[in-house]
Write a protein that holds these residues in place. Structure first.
Motif, PDB file in Angstrom:
ATOM      1  N   GLY A 440       0.835  -1.077  -0.092  1.00  0.00           N
ATOM      2  CA  GLY A 440       0.097   0.035  -0.283  1.00  0.00           C
ATOM      3  C   GLY A 440       0.769   1.339  -0.046  1.00  0.00           C
ATOM      4  O   GLY A 440       0.214   2.311   0.419  1.00  0.00           O
ATOM      5  N   LYS A 441       2.191   1.235  -0.503  1.00  0.00           N
ATOM      6  CA  LYS A 441       3.074   2.365  -0.293  1.00  0.00           C
ATOM      7  C   LYS A 441       2.556   3.497  -1.283  1.00  0.00           C
ATOM      8  O   LYS A 441       2.462   4.492  -1.023  1.00  0.00           O
ATOM      9  CB  LYS A 441       4.404   1.751  -0.551  1.00  0.00           C
ATOM     10  N   ALA A 442       2.251   2.962  -2.552  1.00  0.00           N
ATOM     11  CA  ALA A 442       1.989   3.795  -3.518  1.00  0.00           C
ATOM     12  C   ALA A 442       0.461   4.294  -3.308  1.00  0.00           C
ATOM     13  O   ALA A 442       0.314   5.667  -3.402  1.00  0.00           O
ATOM     14  CB  ALA A 442       1.768   3.301  -4.899  1.00  0.00           C
ATOM     15  N   LEU A 443      -0.448   3.437  -2.623  1.00  0.00           N
ATOM     16  CA  LEU A 443      -1.722   4.153  -2.278  1.00  0.00           C
ATOM     17  C   LEU A 443      -1.559   5.129  -1.293  1.00  0.00           C
ATOM     18  O   LEU A 443      -2.287   6.288  -1.565  1.00  0.00           O
ATOM     19  CB  LEU A 443      -2.425   2.834  -1.761  1.00  0.00           C
ATOM     20  N   LEU A 444      -0.682   4.969  -0.414  1.00  0.00           N
ATOM     21  CA  LEU A 444      -0.349   6.181   0.606  1.00  0.00           C
ATOM     22  C   LEU A 444       0.227   7.208  -0.068  1.00  0.00           C
ATOM     23  O   LEU A 444      -0.294   8.409   0.274  1.00  0.00           O
ATOM     24  CB  LEU A 444       0.573   5.550   1.683  1.00  0.00           C
ATOM     25  N   GLY A 445       0.900   7.228  -1.097  1.00  0.00           N
ATOM     26  CA  GLY A 445       1.637   8.323  -1.537  1.00  0.00           C
ATOM     27  C   GLY A 445       0.441   9.079  -2.355  1.00  0.00           C
ATOM     28  O   GLY A 445       0.379  10.339  -2.264  1.00  0.00           O
ATOM     29  N   ARG A 446      -0.398   8.269  -3.086  1.00  0.00           N
ATOM     30  CA  ARG A 446      -1.622   9.003  -3.830  1.00  0.00           C
ATOM     31  C   ARG A 446      -2.270   9.486  -2.615  1.00  0.00           C
ATOM     32  O   ARG A 446      -3.043  10.710  -2.834  1.00  0.00           O
ATOM     33  CB  ARG A 446      -2.489   8.057  -4.448  1.00  0.00           C
ATOM     34  N   CYS A 447      -2.640   8.940  -1.444  1.00  0.00           N
ATOM     35  CA  CYS A 447      -3.274   9.615  -0.520  1.00  0.00           C
ATOM     36  C   CYS A 447      -2.823  11.108   0.064  1.00  0.00           C
ATOM     37  O   CYS A 447      -3.339  11.933   0.110  1.00  0.00           O
ATOM     38  CB  CYS A 447      -3.683   8.671   0.646  1.00  0.00           C
ATOM     39  N   LEU A 448      -1.469  10.943   0.257  1.00  0.00           N
ATOM     40  CA  LEU A 448      -0.995  12.142   0.509  1.00  0.00           C
ATOM     41  C   LEU A 448      -1.098  13.285  -0.482  1.00  0.00           C
ATOM     42  O   LEU A 448      -1.552  14.474  -0.246  1.00  0.00           O
ATOM     43  CB  LEU A 448       0.610  11.892   0.531  1.00  0.00           C
ATOM     44  N   ALA A 449      -1.204  12.798  -1.752  1.00  0.00           N
ATOM     45  CA  ALA A 449      -1.420  13.845  -2.907  1.00  0.00           C
ATOM     46  C   ALA A 449      -2.899  14.679  -2.585  1.00  0.00           C
ATOM     47  O   ALA A 449      -3.133  15.588  -2.710  1.00  0.00           O
ATOM     48  CB  ALA A 449      -1.172  13.432  -4.279  1.00  0.00           C
ATOM     49  N   THR A 450      -3.822  13.689  -2.182  1.00  0.00           N
ATOM     50  CA  THR A 450      -5.185  14.116  -1.956  1.00  0.00           C
ATOM     51  C   THR A 450      -5.272  15.026  -0.951  1.00  0.00           C
ATOM     52  O   THR A 450      -5.995  15.963  -1.083  1.00  0.00           O
ATOM     53  CB  THR A 450      -6.211  12.938  -1.885  1.00  0.00           C
ATOM     54  N   GLN A 451      -4.627  14.837   0.119  1.00  0.00           N
ATOM     55  CA  GLN A 451      -4.557  15.500   1.323  1.00  0.00           C
ATOM     56  C   GLN A 451      -4.116  16.685   1.254  1.00  0.00           C
ATOM     57  O   GLN A 451      -4.405  17.922   1.679  1.00  0.00           O
ATOM     58  CB  GLN A 451      -3.979  14.647   2.638  1.00  0.00           C
ATOM     59  N   LEU A 452      -3.060  16.889   0.262  1.00  0.00           N
ATOM     60  CA  LEU A 452      -2.371  18.211   0.056  1.00  0.00           C
ATOM     61  C   LEU A 452      -2.870  19.061  -1.020  1.00  0.00           C
ATOM     62  O   LEU A 452      -2.647  20.081  -1.323  1.00  0.00           O
ATOM     63  CB  LEU A 452      -0.861  17.933  -0.154  1.00  0.00           C
ATOM     64  N   GLY A 453      -4.078  18.257  -1.778  1.00  0.00           N
ATOM     65  CA  GLY A 453      -4.769  19.096  -2.883  1.00  0.00           C
ATOM     66  C   GLY A 453      -3.755  19.132  -3.914  1.00  0.00           C
ATOM     67  O   GLY A 453      -3.648  20.354  -4.744  1.00  0.00           O
ATOM     68  N   ALA A 454      -2.706  18.256  -4.052  1.00  0.00           N
ATOM     69  CA  ALA A 454      -1.839  18.399  -4.928  1.00  0.00           C
ATOM     70  C   ALA A 454      -1.743  17.475  -6.361  1.00  0.00           C
ATOM     71  O   ALA A 454      -2.452  16.442  -6.400  1.00  0.00           O
ATOM     72  CB  ALA A 454       0.034  17.905  -4.300  1.00  0.00           C
ATOM     73  N   THR A 455      -0.906  18.134  -7.191  1.00  0.00           N
ATOM     74  CA  THR A 455      -0.845  16.921  -8.699  1.00  0.00           C
ATOM     75  C   THR A 455      -0.097  15.968  -8.321  1.00  0.00           C
ATOM     76  O   THR A 455       0.982  16.234  -7.662  1.00  0.00           O
ATOM     77  CB  THR A 455      -0.255  17.922  -9.729  1.00  0.00           C
ATOM     78  N   LEU A 456      -0.512  14.936  -8.811  1.00  0.00           N
ATOM     79  CA  LEU A 456       0.377  13.579  -8.537  1.00  0.00           C
ATOM     80  C   LEU A 456       0.986  13.355  -9.881  1.00  0.00           C
ATOM     81  O   LEU A 456       0.381  12.925 -10.693  1.00  0.00           O
ATOM     82  CB  LEU A 456      -0.589  12.629  -8.067  1.00  0.00           C
ATOM     83  N   LEU A 457       2.323  13.153  -9.661  1.00  0.00           N
ATOM     84  CA  LEU A 457       3.069  12.730 -10.934  1.00  0.00           C
ATOM     85  C   LEU A 457       3.728  11.503 -10.320  1.00  0.00           C
ATOM     86  O   LEU A 457       4.425  11.389  -9.285  1.00  0.00           O
ATOM     87  CB  LEU A 457       4.187  13.827 -11.236  1.00  0.00           C
ATOM     88  N   ARG A 458       3.741  10.309 -11.329  1.00  0.00           N
ATOM     89  CA  ARG A 458       4.100   8.991 -10.953  1.00  0.00           C
ATOM     90  C   ARG A 458       5.286   8.408 -11.784  1.00  0.00           C
ATOM     91  O   ARG A 458       5.112   8.830 -12.980  1.00  0.00           O
ATOM     92  CB  ARG A 458       3.015   8.116 -10.884  1.00  0.00           C
TER      93      ARG A 458
END
Ligand SMILES: Nc1ncnc2c1ncn2[C@@H]1O[C@H](COP(=O)(O)OP(=O)(O)OP(=O)(O)O)[C@@H](O)[C@H]1O
Ligand SMILES: [Mg+2]
Length: 656
Positions: A440-458
């Motif tokens: 769930g590491k990537a899932l958490l990374g995505r969750c961080l982007a949501t919480q920060l209202g940020a653009t997610l680049l993978r």
């Protein structure tokens, strides 16, 4: 022989008193009948017949001044009842017996001074000579601790607040003619510390005071003990004992401990409650829509990706669980405070006016790409790397309560909070998530982007390495530049280890990307700048050398899901396949998937679906299908692997 009031002669019948101070031998009036065989032996350890002339003259002068008016005034003896019964319960403590000789070496009246029922001629009052002379620290000569004979009072409990002396057991009226020598200084009560004046008590007297002291009548009850200092720990006031209390801690320290103690217990209580409440907000929530699995290059569907695809909820907006897992009754999931202005739909880096800094510290810079970045690469990065999956709330991640709380407290809040003061330490901008595959590491990374209202680049390490070192380096720099242009942005680099060490197939390119990676992590191409958070993930943390490891300010271990989390992941995954297991079946499945990661549980359900027939033609999955799938899908992480994660976490992780 116990002295009783009957023995006492009325004062006016007392003969004149003279004390021949010129010598140390008693005057004729005081001549004692010496026992046969020579000098009278001292009855008392402290009674000697020598006294310095100076002391004697001082004494005499003082008494003469004090009592010149007393001897002539009528003296009404207090009624017998005026004496506490205790006065006579213990003869030893009774009034001193009258001198065996015709009179007392000095006026006993001094000890009546200030006592109830006595008339004080001069000065008087309980603070007069009646007070324990040692408290009158201003006397030129140390007088004796208050007792009739001036001998040392061996029981300091009664040394203060009493209008007169107390004869400790064993001390009776002095029969020696001359005053005893001053008691050793240790027995002299030092003047009470400030705040312990007559109103205060050096000792914790019982609230009702002691029974009247023997001897000189019913002494005024001792002052009530001062109210016990504020007991913050809720302890009952201690039952006072007639023993000298240890020196009272200064109110501050006493209160302080109390408060600290209470504080701690209160704090601990609050923490316990807080933890439960706090984790509850991360509870698993019903699924909304299957989330894209977020490949490293999610093909942007012809650029229609709206903004960063992760819109944090406005602060305080309670919402039905929006995640993809239901943990029973949907809990209110507080959206994290919106990080910054809602980004317009994502486009190819249109020239943009500087975006106003958001409320948080995750400041939004001008969005200008760093100089010297290949425009083509930049375009590639923005079109291929931006993750357009649905937002991921904390509730979408099963389990991991403590980790979620740590990420929120150590990373999200500091990034969202405005700098406390100019030059205040910057919040971390790099975080490493390590743990088994599919944890769930990537899932958490995505969750961080949501919480920060940020653009997610993978990015995926393996993908960068594939085209060779040069191309890989170019893409890496473009990704960092794109993040810089699209602030706020989260740059999620999975399989970080692939960039650093030769892979199993020994491709030489792997290590060659370490230098550009470190350069970017040092801010060379936009990372570390305000508005860019780099999340690196790896299932081989041991492959990270110290230089790379140190670039990540935070390092958290993402563990495999525990039983309840596995149940939630299974329930949701099967629901997506149209399968609903019974409680018992689900419990058996949870038991049988010990050591599975979230990813592996998903694979298991997919395998079960496959076993139930071809897609579109399949019947609903049954428990048997899942059981059959277990034969094909198993956990990849071995106990040894798990131990190595734990070890690495102990050495380099931040725990949680
Ligand atoms: N705790 C979890 N709660 C819900 N889903 C999970 C959880 N852990 C993993 N998953 C699911 O498992 C799949 C793999 O998750 P993810 O990609 O985050 O794993 P990972 O740790 O990044 O794996 P890898 O190391 O291979 O990159 C995803 O579909 C994800 O939704
Ligand atoms: Mg991953």
């Amino acid at each position: 022989m116990h002295w009783t009031p009957e023995h006492a002669q009325p004062l006016n019948q007392w003969p004149e008193q003279h004390l021949d101070v010129s010598s140390t031998t008693p005057s004729p009036a005081h001549k004692l009948e010496l026992p046969p065989g020579g000098r009278q032996r001292c009855h008392y350890a402290w009674a000697h017949d020598d006294i310095s002339a100076l002391t004697a003259s001082n004494l005499l002068k003082r008494y003469a001044e004090k009592y010149s008016g007393v001897l002539d005034s009528p003296y009404e003896r207090p009624t017998l009842g005026g004496y506490g019964d205790a006065a006579f319960l213990n003869g030893a403590k009774g009034d001193p017996e009258p001198w065996p000789g015709p009179e007392t070496p000095y006026p006993l009246a001094s000890l009546h001074e200030g006592l109830p029922g006595t008339k004080s001629g001069s000065g008087g009052g309980s603070g007069g000579l009646g007070g324990s002379p040692v408290l009158a620290g201003n006397l030129p000569e140390p007088l004796y601790a208050g007792n009739a004979c001036g001998g040392p009072s061996a029981a300091p409990e009664y040394a203060t607040g009493y209008g007169g002396g107390y004869l400790a057991p064993g001390y009776c009226a002095q029969t020696g003619a001359a005053l005893p020598p001053p008691p050793p200084a240790a027995l002299l009560q030092p003047p009470p510390p400030p705040g312990y004046g007559p109103s205060g008590s050096l000792y914790n007297y019982p609230a009702g005071g002691y029974a009247a002291q023997p001897g000189y009548g019913a002494l005024p009850p001792p002052p009530a003990p001062p109210p016990a200092p504020y007991l913050t720990s809720g302890l009952a006031a201690p039952t006072p004992l007639p023993t000298p209390a240890p020196p009272r801690p200064s109110p501050a320290s006493y209160g302080f401990q109390g408060v600290a103690e209470a504080g701690v217990s209160l704090k601990r209580k609050a923490t316990d409650e807080g933890a439960e409440v706090r984790y509850r907000k991360y509870a698993f929530e019903p699924a909304k829509a299957p989330a894209a699995d977020g490949a490293s290059y999610p093909a942007a569907d012809n650029g229609e990706c709206r903004g960063n695809g992760f819109r944090a909820k406005p602060p305080g907006a309670g919402e039905e669980a929006s995640g993809k897992y239901a943990g029973g009754v949907p809990l209110k999931v507080l959206g994290s405070p919106i990080y910054g202005p809602q980004l317009e739909p994502f486009e190819k880096f249109p020239e943009r006016a500087p975006v106003p800094a958001p409320r948080g510290g995750f400041a939004v810079p001008s969005g200008e790409p760093p100089k010297g970045v290949d425009q083509g690469a930049l375009e590639l990065a923005t079109s291929k790397m931006v993750d357009c999956g649905p937002p991921v709330q904390w509730a979408d991640v099963a389990g991991q309560g403590a980790l979620k709380a740590a990420l929120e407290e150590e990373l999200v809040w500091p990034l969202l909070r405005p700098p406390a003061y100019p030059g205040s330490p910057r919040p971390p901008r790099t975080v490493l998530l390590f743990g088994p595959r599919g944890a769930g590491k990537a899932l958490l990374g995505r969750c961080l982007a949501t919480q920060l209202g940020a653009t997610l680049l993978r990015l995926r390490g393996g993908t960068l390495v594939a085209p060779g070192a040069a191309e890989g380096a170019r893409l890496l720099q473009a990704a960092f530049a794109a993040a810089r242009c699209r602030p706020p942005a989260v740059l999620l680099i999975s399989e970080l280890d692939a960039l650093l060490s030769a892979r199993d197939d020994g491709t030489a390119a792997a290590g060659a990307l370490q230098a550009p990676l470190l350069a970017c992590l040092d801010g060379g191409c936009g990372a570390g700048a305000d508005g860019v958070l780099v999340v690196g993930t790896t299932s081989r943390p041991a492959a990270l050398d110290e230089a790379t490891r140190r670039r990540f300010a935070l390092r958290f271990y993402v563990t495999l899901p525990d039983g309840p989390a596995r149940g939630q992941i299974l329930q949701r995954a099967l629901a997506q396949q149209g399968c609903a297991l019974s409680e018992r079946e689900l419990a058996a499945l949870v038991q049988g998937t010990q050591g599975f990661s979230g990813g592996e549980l998903g694979q298991l359900c997919q395998q079960a679906a496959a076993g139930a027939g071809l897609p579109g033609l399949q019947r609903p999955i049954s428990y048997k299908d899942v059981e059959a799938a277990l034969a094909k899908v198993g956990p990849r992480a071995s106990p040894k692997d798990l131990d190595s994660f734990v070890e690495w976490d102990k050495m380099y992780g931040f725990g949680h």
